[in-house]
Design a protein around this motif. Sequence first.
Motif, PDB file in Angstrom:
ATOM      1  N   TRP A  95      39.236  47.284  39.905  1.00  0.00           N
ATOM      2  CA  TRP A  95      38.837  47.505  38.503  1.00  0.00           C
ATOM      3  C   TRP A  95      37.478  48.199  38.392  1.00  0.00           C
ATOM      4  CZ3 TRP A  95      34.591  44.859  36.312  1.00  0.00           C
ATOM      5  CH2 TRP A  95      34.414  45.088  34.946  1.00  0.00           C
TER       6      TRP A  95
ATOM      7  N   VAL B  79      41.207  39.510  49.922  1.00  0.00           N
ATOM      8  CA  VAL B  79      42.356  39.045  49.139  1.00  0.00           C
ATOM      9  C   VAL B  79      42.192  39.559  47.713  1.00  0.00           C
ATOM     10  CG1 VAL B  79      43.561  37.001  48.258  1.00  0.00           C
ATOM     11  CG2 VAL B  79      42.570  36.989  50.574  1.00  0.00           C
TER      12      VAL B  79
ATOM     13  N   GLY C 289      43.694  39.494  43.850  1.00  0.00           N
ATOM     14  CA  GLY C 289      44.595  39.013  42.801  1.00  0.00           C
ATOM     15  C   GLY C 289      44.689  40.111  41.754  1.00  0.00           C
ATOM     16  N   GLY C 290      43.768  40.070  40.767  1.00  0.00           N
ATOM     17  CA  GLY C 290      43.756  41.114  39.734  1.00  0.00           C
ATOM     18  C   GLY C 290      42.754  42.215  40.034  1.00  0.00           C
ATOM     19  N   GLY C 291      41.960  42.084  41.105  1.00  0.00           N
ATOM     20  CA  GLY C 291      41.012  43.132  41.498  1.00  0.00           C
ATOM     21  C   GLY C 291      39.796  43.252  40.597  1.00  0.00           C
TER      22      GLY C 291
ATOM     23  N   SER D 247      36.883  41.432  40.711  1.00  0.00           N
ATOM     24  CA  SER D 247      35.629  40.871  41.221  1.00  0.00           C
ATOM     25  C   SER D 247      34.446  41.755  40.812  1.00  0.00           C
ATOM     26  CB  SER D 247      35.702  40.787  42.746  1.00  0.00           C
ATOM     27  OG  SER D 247      34.418  40.626  43.281  1.00  0.00           O
TER      28      SER D 247
ATOM     29  N   GLN E  73      34.578  41.938  45.889  1.00  0.00           N
ATOM     30  CA  GLN E  73      35.041  41.125  47.026  1.00  0.00           C
ATOM     31  C   GLN E  73      36.473  41.433  47.431  1.00  0.00           C
ATOM     32  OE1 GLN E  73      32.951  39.525  48.624  1.00  0.00           O
ATOM     33  NE2 GLN E  73      31.403  38.606  47.307  1.00  0.00           N
TER      34      GLN E  73
ATOM     35  N   GLY F 155      50.467  33.883  42.336  1.00  0.00           N
ATOM     36  CA  GLY F 155      49.028  34.104  42.564  1.00  0.00           C
ATOM     37  C   GLY F 155      48.497  35.480  42.231  1.00  0.00           C
TER      38      GLY F 155
ATOM     39  N   THR G  43      42.460  40.751  33.619  1.00  0.00           N
ATOM     40  CA  THR G  43      41.761  40.020  34.700  1.00  0.00           C
ATOM     41  C   THR G  43      42.791  39.180  35.467  1.00  0.00           C
ATOM     42  OG1 THR G  43      39.903  39.820  33.176  1.00  0.00           O
ATOM     43  CG2 THR G  43      39.825  38.443  35.144  1.00  0.00           C
TER      44      THR G  43
ATOM     45  N   GLY H 161      44.259  34.747  39.841  1.00  0.00           N
ATOM     46  CA  GLY H 161      43.889  34.258  41.174  1.00  0.00           C
ATOM     47  C   GLY H 161      42.420  33.980  41.324  1.00  0.00           C
TER      48      GLY H 161
ATOM     49  N   LEU I 108      40.067  34.014  38.739  1.00  0.00           N
ATOM     50  CA  LEU I 108      39.537  33.236  37.615  1.00  0.00           C
ATOM     51  C   LEU I 108      39.865  31.752  37.749  1.00  0.00           C
ATOM     52  CD1 LEU I 108      39.059  34.112  34.023  1.00  0.00           C
ATOM     53  CD2 LEU I 108      40.690  32.278  34.379  1.00  0.00           C
TER      54      LEU I 108
ATOM     55  N   THR J 118      40.570  29.980  40.377  1.00  0.00           N
ATOM     56  CA  THR J 118      40.015  29.276  41.530  1.00  0.00           C
ATOM     57  C   THR J 118      38.493  29.142  41.400  1.00  0.00           C
ATOM     58  OG1 THR J 118      39.967  31.381  42.738  1.00  0.00           O
ATOM     59  CG2 THR J 118      41.822  29.909  43.198  1.00  0.00           C
TER      60      THR J 118
ATOM     61  N   HIS K  15      36.397  30.444  32.117  1.00  0.00           N
ATOM     62  CA  HIS K  15      35.806  30.276  30.783  1.00  0.00           C
ATOM     63  C   HIS K  15      36.649  31.062  29.794  1.00  0.00           C
ATOM     64  CE1 HIS K  15      31.824  30.370  33.274  1.00  0.00           C
ATOM     65  NE2 HIS K  15      32.487  29.243  33.461  1.00  0.00           N
TER      66      HIS K  15
ATOM     67  N   ASN L 142      32.036  33.227  39.708  1.00  0.00           N
ATOM     68  CA  ASN L 142      32.910  34.368  39.423  1.00  0.00           C
ATOM     69  C   ASN L 142      32.161  35.551  38.841  1.00  0.00           C
ATOM     70  OD1 ASN L 142      35.136  33.137  40.360  1.00  0.00           O
ATOM     71  ND2 ASN L 142      36.246  33.045  38.441  1.00  0.00           N
TER      72      ASN L 142
ATOM     73  N   ASN M 243      33.998  36.403  49.501  1.00  0.00           N
ATOM     74  CA  ASN M 243      33.998  35.564  48.299  1.00  0.00           C
ATOM     75  C   ASN M 243      32.580  34.999  48.153  1.00  0.00           C
ATOM     76  OD1 ASN M 243      33.921  33.472  50.327  1.00  0.00           O
ATOM     77  ND2 ASN M 243      36.156  33.632  50.444  1.00  0.00           N
TER      78      ASN M 243
HETATM   79  C1  LIG Z   1      36.457  42.555  32.548  1.00  0.00           C
HETATM   80  C2  LIG Z   1      36.232  41.153  33.062  1.00  0.00           C
HETATM   81  C3  LIG Z   1      36.302  40.089  32.183  1.00  0.00           C
HETATM   82  C4  LIG Z   1      36.092  38.797  32.646  1.00  0.00           C
HETATM   83  N1  LIG Z   1      36.175  37.761  31.762  1.00  0.00           N
HETATM   84  C5  LIG Z   1      36.079  36.500  32.214  1.00  0.00           C
HETATM   85  C6  LIG Z   1      36.281  35.404  31.333  1.00  0.00           C
HETATM   86  O1  LIG Z   1      36.507  35.576  30.145  1.00  0.00           O
HETATM   87  N2  LIG Z   1      36.196  34.154  31.842  1.00  0.00           N
HETATM   88  C7  LIG Z   1      35.939  33.931  33.155  1.00  0.00           C
HETATM   89  O2  LIG Z   1      35.902  32.775  33.553  1.00  0.00           O
HETATM   90  N3  LIG Z   1      35.718  34.946  34.016  1.00  0.00           N
HETATM   91  C8  LIG Z   1      35.800  36.214  33.579  1.00  0.00           C
HETATM   92  N4  LIG Z   1      35.591  37.261  34.441  1.00  0.00           N
HETATM   93  C9  LIG Z   1      35.227  36.974  35.838  1.00  0.00           C
HETATM   94  C10 LIG Z   1      36.510  36.699  36.636  1.00  0.00           C
HETATM   95  O3  LIG Z   1      36.786  35.315  36.559  1.00  0.00           O
HETATM   96  C11 LIG Z   1      36.305  37.097  38.105  1.00  0.00           C
HETATM   97  O4  LIG Z   1      35.971  38.456  38.183  1.00  0.00           O
HETATM   98  C12 LIG Z   1      37.557  36.801  38.929  1.00  0.00           C
HETATM   99  O5  LIG Z   1      37.209  36.766  40.289  1.00  0.00           O
HETATM  100  C13 LIG Z   1      38.651  37.813  38.703  1.00  0.00           C
HETATM  101  O6  LIG Z   1      39.798  37.449  39.410  1.00  0.00           O
HETATM  102  P1  LIG Z   1      40.719  38.581  40.069  1.00  0.00           P
HETATM  103  O7  LIG Z   1      41.886  37.892  40.682  1.00  0.00           O
HETATM  104  O8  LIG Z   1      40.971  39.653  39.081  1.00  0.00           O
HETATM  105  O9  LIG Z   1      39.710  39.139  41.136  1.00  0.00           O
HETATM  106  P2  LIG Z   1      39.872  39.772  42.600  1.00  0.00           P
HETATM  107  O10 LIG Z   1      38.879  40.870  42.646  1.00  0.00           O
HETATM  108  O11 LIG Z   1      41.266  40.073  42.919  1.00  0.00           O
HETATM  109  O12 LIG Z   1      39.363  38.583  43.504  1.00  0.00           O
HETATM  110  C14 LIG Z   1      38.100  37.996  43.318  1.00  0.00           C
HETATM  111  C15 LIG Z   1      37.943  36.822  44.275  1.00  0.00           C
HETATM  112  O13 LIG Z   1      38.961  35.865  44.015  1.00  0.00           O
HETATM  113  C16 LIG Z   1      39.731  35.625  45.176  1.00  0.00           C
HETATM  114  N5  LIG Z   1      41.158  35.542  44.804  1.00  0.00           N
HETATM  115  C17 LIG Z   1      41.833  36.375  44.006  1.00  0.00           C
HETATM  116  N6  LIG Z   1      43.118  35.972  43.915  1.00  0.00           N
HETATM  117  C18 LIG Z   1      43.234  34.877  44.683  1.00  0.00           C
HETATM  118  C19 LIG Z   1      44.304  34.016  45.007  1.00  0.00           C
HETATM  119  N7  LIG Z   1      45.549  34.198  44.522  1.00  0.00           N
HETATM  120  N8  LIG Z   1      44.065  32.973  45.828  1.00  0.00           N
HETATM  121  C20 LIG Z   1      42.827  32.756  46.329  1.00  0.00           C
HETATM  122  N9  LIG Z   1      41.775  33.549  46.066  1.00  0.00           N
HETATM  123  C21 LIG Z   1      41.983  34.595  45.239  1.00  0.00           C
HETATM  124  C22 LIG Z   1      39.465  36.832  46.069  1.00  0.00           C
HETATM  125  O14 LIG Z   1      39.594  36.513  47.411  1.00  0.00           O
HETATM  126  C23 LIG Z   1      38.053  37.224  45.727  1.00  0.00           C
HETATM  127  O15 LIG Z   1      37.137  36.489  46.500  1.00  0.00           O
HETATM  128  C24 LIG Z   1      35.800  38.564  34.015  1.00  0.00           C
HETATM  129  C25 LIG Z   1      35.709  39.637  34.885  1.00  0.00           C
HETATM  130  C26 LIG Z   1      35.929  40.922  34.420  1.00  0.00           C
HETATM  131  C27 LIG Z   1      35.813  42.064  35.362  1.00  0.00           C
END
Ligand SMILES: Cc1cc2nc3c(=O)[nH]c(=O)nc-3n(C[C@H](O)[C@H](O)[C@H](O)COP(=O)(O)OP(=O)(O)OC[C@H]3O[C@@H](n4cnc5c(N)ncnc54)[C@H](O)[C@@H]3O)c2cc1C
Length: 491
Positions: A72, A108, A110-112, A114, A118, A148, A174, A177, A179, A181, A185, A445, A482
């Motif tokens: 992202w 790893v 999930g939604g990318g 980070s 990460q 996941g 987002t 995965g 969020l 773990t 919020h 996060n 992470n």
């Molecule tokens: C635009 C935006 C809005 C956001 N809004 C909020 C919000 O409203 N509330 C809030 O709480 N946070 C929010 N966040 C923060 C968000 O919680 C983190 O960025 C979170 O890590 C995103 O998860 P992801 O799976 O997309 O991330 P990824 O980049 O895929 O992964 C981030 C981390 O999570 C780990 N991970 C991902 N999937 C898994 C899985 N299935 N099992 C184990 N580990 C996993 C990865 O290893 C990595 O360390 C926001 C972030 C962005 C960019």
Amino acid sequence: MKRREFITTALTFTAASTFPEGNGFAADFPAVAGSGDKISLSEKAVVDFQKNIKGQVILPSNPEYEAARKVWNGSFDRRPALVARCADVSDVVSAVQFARTNNILLAVRGGGHSYSGQSATDGGMVLDLSLMQRSEVDPGSKTCRLQGGALLGNLDRAAAEHGLATTAGFVSHTGVGGLATGGGHGRLMKKFGLTVDNVRGVEIVTADGMVRKANAAENPDLYWAVRGGGGNFGVVTDFEFQLHTMDPMITSFSFVYPIDAALDVMKFYFDWDTESPDEATTSVGLRRNAKGEASVSISGAYIGTPAQAEGALAKVVKYGKPTTSRIAATNYVAVQSAADKIFAHGRNYYSKSGFFNKVDSQLPVAMLDYFMKNPVPMGSIGAASHGGVAGRVPENATAYAHRDAKYEISVSVDWDDPADSAKWLKYSRDYWAAIAPFSDGFYINQTTDEGSDAIRKNYRGNYDRLVEIKTKYDPTNFFHLNANIRPKKKA
Ligand SMILES: Cc1cc2nc3c(=O)[nH]c(=O)nc-3n(C[C@H](O)[C@H](O)[C@H](O)COP(=O)(O)OP(=O)(O)OC[C@H]3O[C@@H](n4cnc5c(N)ncnc54)[C@H](O)[C@@H]3O)c2cc1C
């Protein structure tokens, strides 16, 4: 390895790589180990891995590679040696075993989303869960099983079809995965708790390649740790969420005031919000539009009708002279994706944030001061309310440690031209330096450049227990891209 060197050698390999049948896979290609050292990956190992999974192994030669490597945040323009797009839990097991056996750095995804990149790597392997987004709601038990790699929109929409909901974040693309773990919020957190408070259990592939259940009855230590410990303990392939009955129509509100009134508005907000009910998530924000015009606003969501919201927000409704004000019924699922385009994929983003357990009288002054001195188009600072049900959970009930947070304050910038990156990073860091003295820790996060000492301190009394559990399930720190909890060193 220098990035250019890696790209060149990887492309040389991929020109010859068409996954031929038969033997004779003598070619190796460069990659990066978990330690950061350069390694050679055997082509045969990659071919065997592809044969072994239902999903897809994407190499730099594949047409899908450019899209598959991207995350992202455009600031993390990284080139992995391979992307393993897993189709199910057995693919995740194979991917973990492949990475371990071949000693390759594993990210790893999930939604990318980070903030610190990460889930992106130069030269490592990305375990991509984007094919795993299935959801299944059981209206009887008000639960949702979700794979996941699902996004928040998958969860919101699946639950809403049954008149149900649970806490998820503010931008629907987002990943669940990361969020779910790390914390979670969102608009419903004061009413229904954090997302982690609504995780009833997970299926997780740990560093040894085992598929484990973690819930109140099975592996309760792991269940405790994955609710706030982030990606430290394995790859969650399946979540089970508690859902709640909720009218799909809620109320959103916004009151915008001239920037001259900013200090008074912020002071009013912080006084008033101490009495806002669990149904209301609120925030106060300073922002500039693209023309550089500044304003201050109080906004948020209320779980209830506009008439109920007007009652609960009576003091805000009567306060000051807003230039615009709005209290309107809105569909919960629609409002959950209202900001999706603002946070579009591929642009450059940076954010610093922290928790605040109380509001020092100088905090609004510091927030406004830097904002006014350093006019940044599209820059913003905002304080979002915490508390309610999320704040009444004991600090040691899950790994997430910041139950006493009253607000999370974030400084955010976004920009298009990578050449501007140094400027915006400096702006955000300097701004944050003025706010940080009032802060009581940060959301894992939202980490950007915090080091391991800061992460240890941030987990407070939960850190030692996290280290024990990390040492049990991931003694070699295989999962370390992470907010890392380091296992104990072998005696
Ligand atoms: C635009 C935006 C809005 C956001 N809004 C909020 C919000 O409203 N509330 C809030 O709480 N946070 C929010 N966040 C923060 C968000 O919680 C983190 O960025 C979170 O890590 C995103 O998860 P992801 O799976 O997309 O991330 P990824 O980049 O895929 O992964 C981030 C981390 O999570 C780990 N991970 C991902 N999937 C898994 C899985 N299935 N099992 C184990 N580990 C996993 C990865 O290893 C990595 O360390 C926001 C972030 C962005 C960019």
